[in-house]
Design a protein around this motif. Structure first.
Motif, mmCIF file in Angstrom:
data_model
loop_
_atom_site.group_PDB
_atom_site.id
_atom_site.type_symbol
_atom_site.label_atom_id
_atom_site.label_comp_id
_atom_site.label_asym_id
_atom_site.label_seq_id
_atom_site.Cartn_x
_atom_site.Cartn_y
_atom_site.Cartn_z
ATOM 1 N N ARG A 40 0.850 -1.187 0.000
ATOM 2 C CA ARG A 40 0.000 0.000 0.000
ATOM 3 C C ARG A 40 0.880 1.228 0.000
ATOM 4 N N THR A 43 0.749 6.499 3.782
ATOM 5 C CA THR A 43 -0.390 7.347 4.115
ATOM 6 C C THR A 43 0.000 8.820 4.142
ATOM 7 N N TYR A 47 -2.855 9.447 0.368
ATOM 8 C CA TYR A 47 -3.612 8.389 -0.308
ATOM 9 C C TYR A 47 -4.801 7.972 0.535
ATOM 10 N N ASP A 48 -5.960 7.866 -0.101
ATOM 11 C CA ASP A 48 -7.168 7.388 0.572
ATOM 12 C C ASP A 48 -7.345 5.917 0.208
ATOM 13 N N GLU A 50 -9.723 3.998 0.349
ATOM 14 C CA GLU A 50 -11.028 3.698 -0.242
ATOM 15 C C GLU A 50 -11.083 4.067 -1.722
ATOM 16 N N THR A 51 -10.096 4.809 -2.205
ATOM 17 C CA THR A 51 -10.052 5.202 -3.606
ATOM 18 C C THR A 51 -9.560 4.026 -4.436
ATOM 19 N N ARG A 52 -10.330 3.652 -5.428
ATOM 20 C CA ARG A 52 -9.948 2.542 -6.306
ATOM 21 C C ARG A 52 -9.566 3.100 -7.669
ATOM 22 N N THR A 53 -8.452 2.657 -8.200
ATOM 23 C CA THR A 53 -8.010 3.057 -9.532
ATOM 24 C C THR A 53 -7.542 1.813 -10.274
ATOM 25 N N ASP A 55 -4.730 1.521 -11.566
ATOM 26 C CA ASP A 55 -3.261 1.513 -11.507
ATOM 27 C C ASP A 55 -2.751 0.190 -10.950
#
Length: 67
Positions: A40, A43, A47-48, A50-53, A55
């Motif tokens: 991951r 932080t 970066y959140d 819960e954000t999905r990308t 990438d």
């Protein structure tokens, strides 16, 4: 990165500290060990989680016998 199922019956596992670029994985009497990889972003970078990308970030895991 960590191993799961410890070498002793009452152990859950152990982290593999890769700060030096490599770590030794002990097998003990076991024929195999399970390695868990969790990756991951830091932080502090804002970066959140819960954000999905879409990438992706490839990595390489190489397992070699120690000399």
């Amino acid at each position: 990165m960590q191993t799961v199922d410890g070498l002793q019956a009452d152990e859950d596992g152990a982290p593999l500290i890769l700060a030096g670029g490599q770590a030794a994985l002990e097998l003990g009497d076991a024929d195999a060990r399970t390695i868990v990889v969790t990756a991951r972003p830091m932080t502090a970078a804002g970066y959140d989680p819960e954000t999905r990308t879409p990438d992706t970030y490839p990595f390489e895991l190489r397992v070699e016998p120690l000399p």
